[in-house]
Design a protein around this motif. Structure first.
Motif, PDB file in Angstrom:
ATOM      1  N   PRO A 298      -6.187  -6.364   3.283  1.00 19.60           N
ATOM      2  CA  PRO A 298      -5.584  -5.517   4.326  1.00 19.60           C
ATOM      3  C   PRO A 298      -5.322  -4.102   3.830  1.00 19.60           C
ATOM      4  CG  PRO A 298      -4.432  -7.618   4.110  1.00 19.60           C
ATOM      5  CD  PRO A 298      -5.355  -7.521   2.940  1.00 19.60           C
ATOM      6  N   SER A 299      -5.299  -3.184   4.752  1.00 19.22           N
ATOM      7  CA  SER A 299      -4.928  -1.806   4.416  1.00 19.22           C
ATOM      8  C   SER A 299      -3.427  -1.744   4.180  1.00 19.22           C
ATOM      9  CB  SER A 299      -5.316  -0.871   5.558  1.00 19.22           C
ATOM     10  OG  SER A 299      -4.614  -1.236   6.743  1.00 19.22           O
ATOM     11  N   GLY A 300      -2.984  -0.640   3.615  1.00 19.71           N
ATOM     12  CA  GLY A 300      -1.560  -0.451   3.387  1.00 19.71           C
ATOM     13  C   GLY A 300      -0.996  -1.513   2.471  1.00 19.71           C
ATOM     14  N   CYS A 301       0.181  -2.011   2.799  1.00 12.63           N
ATOM     15  CA  CYS A 301       0.781  -3.100   2.036  1.00 12.63           C
ATOM     16  C   CYS A 301       0.003  -4.378   2.314  1.00 12.63           C
ATOM     17  CB  CYS A 301       2.244  -3.276   2.442  1.00 12.63           C
ATOM     18  SG  CYS A 301       3.016  -4.744   1.716  1.00 12.63           S
ATOM     19  N   ARG A 302      -0.490  -5.023   1.276  1.00  9.77           N
ATOM     20  CA  ARG A 302      -1.327  -6.204   1.483  1.00  9.77           C
ATOM     21  C   ARG A 302      -0.560  -7.379   2.069  1.00  9.77           C
ATOM     22  NH1 ARG A 302      -5.635  -6.216  -3.597  1.00  9.77           N
ATOM     23  NH2 ARG A 302      -6.729  -4.329  -2.910  1.00  9.77           N
ATOM     24  N   PHE A 303       0.744  -7.343   1.972  1.00  9.45           N
ATOM     25  CA  PHE A 303       1.542  -8.438   2.514  1.00  9.45           C
ATOM     26  C   PHE A 303       1.922  -8.211   3.969  1.00  9.45           C
ATOM     27  CE2 PHE A 303       5.695 -10.817   2.802  1.00  9.45           C
ATOM     28  CZ  PHE A 303       5.138 -12.093   2.697  1.00  9.45           C
ATOM     29  N   HIS A 304       1.636  -7.029   4.514  1.00  4.65           N
ATOM     30  CA  HIS A 304       2.169  -6.696   5.834  1.00  4.65           C
ATOM     31  C   HIS A 304       1.728  -7.642   6.959  1.00  4.65           C
ATOM     32  CE1 HIS A 304      -1.609  -4.432   6.956  1.00  4.65           C
ATOM     33  NE2 HIS A 304      -1.237  -4.821   8.155  1.00  4.65           N
ATOM     34  N   PRO A 305       0.515  -8.253   6.929  1.00  5.95           N
ATOM     35  CA  PRO A 305       0.180  -9.166   8.029  1.00  5.95           C
ATOM     36  C   PRO A 305       1.067 -10.411   8.076  1.00  5.95           C
ATOM     37  CG  PRO A 305      -1.814  -8.424   6.902  1.00  5.95           C
ATOM     38  CD  PRO A 305      -0.657  -8.024   6.046  1.00  5.95           C
ATOM     39  N   ARG A 306       1.729 -10.740   6.969  1.00  9.73           N
ATOM     40  CA  ARG A 306       2.569 -11.944   6.914  1.00  9.73           C
ATOM     41  C   ARG A 306       4.058 -11.604   6.839  1.00  9.73           C
ATOM     42  NH1 ARG A 306       0.341 -15.496   2.050  1.00  9.73           N
ATOM     43  NH2 ARG A 306       1.439 -17.154   3.174  1.00  9.73           N
ATOM     44  N   CYS A 307       4.373 -10.347   6.783  1.00  8.33           N
ATOM     45  CA  CYS A 307       5.766  -9.924   6.560  1.00  8.33           C
ATOM     46  C   CYS A 307       6.532  -9.849   7.873  1.00  8.33           C
ATOM     47  CB  CYS A 307       5.792  -8.564   5.862  1.00  8.33           C
ATOM     48  SG  CYS A 307       7.457  -7.991   5.456  1.00  8.33           S
ATOM     49  N   THR A 308       7.727 -10.435   7.892  1.00 18.24           N
ATOM     50  CA  THR A 308       8.557 -10.428   9.094  1.00 18.24           C
ATOM     51  C   THR A 308       9.552  -9.266   9.104  1.00 18.24           C
ATOM     52  OG1 THR A 308      10.124 -11.930   8.020  1.00 18.24           O
ATOM     53  CG2 THR A 308       8.389 -12.928   9.357  1.00 18.24           C
ATOM     54  N   PHE A 309       9.439  -8.364   8.120  1.00 19.91           N
ATOM     55  CA  PHE A 309      10.406  -7.268   8.019  1.00 19.91           C
ATOM     56  C   PHE A 309       9.769  -5.886   8.195  1.00 19.91           C
ATOM     57  CE2 PHE A 309      12.069 -10.782   5.473  1.00 19.91           C
ATOM     58  CZ  PHE A 309      13.327 -10.938   6.035  1.00 19.91           C
ATOM     59  N   GLN A 310       8.458  -5.829   8.494  1.00 19.63           N
ATOM     60  CA  GLN A 310       7.820  -4.517   8.560  1.00 19.63           C
ATOM     61  C   GLN A 310       8.351  -3.665   9.701  1.00 19.63           C
ATOM     62  OE1 GLN A 310       3.686  -4.245   9.956  1.00 19.63           O
ATOM     63  NE2 GLN A 310       3.617  -6.482   9.908  1.00 19.63           N
TER      64      GLN A 310
END
Length: 353
Positions: A298-310
């Motif tokens: 993923p672009s940006g933070c790689r965890f962002h698709p799974r992150c509930t705090f973005q």
């Protein structure tokens, strides 16, 4: 377009500092489907006599990092950038002959499955004695005596007799002990343990962890301990580095990371662990989604698709800007330090108990 931003006040490491220093390491594999970005911009240090625990889901780059340290990769399909400096020696540019002098001698590895790592055609004693002969020039008898001695050190009963047995004649726990004896036979300065307790039951697992701690005190080795289990890490590591999708997302002392984690991925790992004092009927809280493909992360933070705090960050920053890990105690996340502290105290810690 993805931009890179540092999220901590402290700058990232800039030069070799530890006994083992990894700087901006990138490892890419050429495959039929494209280029796999297995490790991307990784930096860390390991000091003599200390244990660094590397934790993360399967595919996060943990094992690739440590196989790269040993030079155990296919040079025809692998591209490596960055620096790996061991006791002042650069390993990425080292020749195969130089690496052979280090492997099993000053740097040793405990593999996850000793049954596949050990040859079924030779006795356990011979397989432990062979690297000792190669690296020290000892005679066959001296090497055999050393193998028996090491089997005794790792708690194998009747070691003189059991050294004559083959790997399939050992139980799983005994094979893992024999693998540890093989790794330590030359008194290595650095020991890499790649999920050495995963296939073992809880009782044997605890014995192996205690054994590693005792042997580290005796030999003074630095240890890199790879696992997906934060519970195991709590028992063995002095410092922790959390990896996700080929990069480090959090780093700090074991006490810091486990008592006051700062990254949403670390929160997710802790929250998905079962607790002994919890309701047995209560469902675990897994991290939503699945780890990304490293063919096209993923672009940006790689965890962002799974992150509930973005949504707490604001704007589209998590998607467009990749946060970088700073030095020492840090996490690669766009949340502010105050936001991380508040979320952990108010929302995460109550779930952990």
């Amino acid at each position: 377009m993805t931009t890179l931003t540092k999220t901590e006040d402290t700058p990232p490491p800039t030069g070799p500092e530890g006994f083992l220093s990894v700087r901006d390491l990138s490892v890419r594999f050429a495959t039929e489907d494209g280029v796999v970005k297995a490790v991307d911009g990784l930096s860390f240090d390991v000091e003599r006599g200390r244990t660094l625990g590397i934790v993360g889901e399967s595919g996060s780059g943990k094992s690739v990092t440590n196989l790269t340290i040993l030079g155990l990769h296919n040079p025809h399909s692998t591209t490596i950038d960055g620096e790996i400096v061991f006791d002042g020696k650069e390993l990425i540019t080292a020749t195969e002959r130089e690496l052979e002098q280090l492997r099993g001698n000053r740097i040793a590895m405990i593999f996850q499955d000793p049954l596949t790592a050990m040859s079924p055609y030779y006795t356990v004693g011979r397989q432990i004695a062979e690297p000792f002969r190669k690296h020290t020039g000892a005679s066959k008898q001296e090497a055999w005596n050393r193998a028996v001695e090491m089997l005794g050190k790792v708690g194998i009963p009747n070691p003189a007799q059991r050294a004559k047995d083959y790997p399939h004649q050992f139980s799983g726990g005994m094979r893992q002990r024999a693998m540890i004896a093989m790794a330590l036979v030359c008194d290595p300065d650095l020991l890499i343990a790649d999920e050495p307790t995963t296939a073992l039951d809880v009782t044997v697992q605890a014995q192996i962890l205690d054994l590693l701690k005792d042997l580290q005190q005796e030999f003074g080795s630095a240890i890199v301990f790879i696992t997906h289990d934060l519970g195991v890490i709590a028992d063995v590591a002095d410092d922790i580095m959390v990896m996700y999708a080929g990069s480090a997302v959090e780093r700090g002392s074991t006490d810091q990371v486990l008592r006051a984690p700062r990254h949403p991925y670390t929160w997710g790992l802790l929250n998905s662990m079962p607790r002994l004092d919890s309701d047995l009927s209560a469902a675990l809280a897994p991290i939503p989604g699945t780890p990304p493909s490293l063919l096209n992360p993923p672009s940006g933070c790689r965890f962002h698709p799974r992150c509930t705090f973005q949504d707490r960050v604001g704007g589209n920053r998590c998607v467009t800007e990749r946060p970088l890990l700073g030095a020492d105690r840090s996490s690669a996340c766009h949340l502010t330090t105050e936001q991380k502290r508040s979320i952990f105290i108010e929302e995460i810690r109550p779930r952990l108990g």
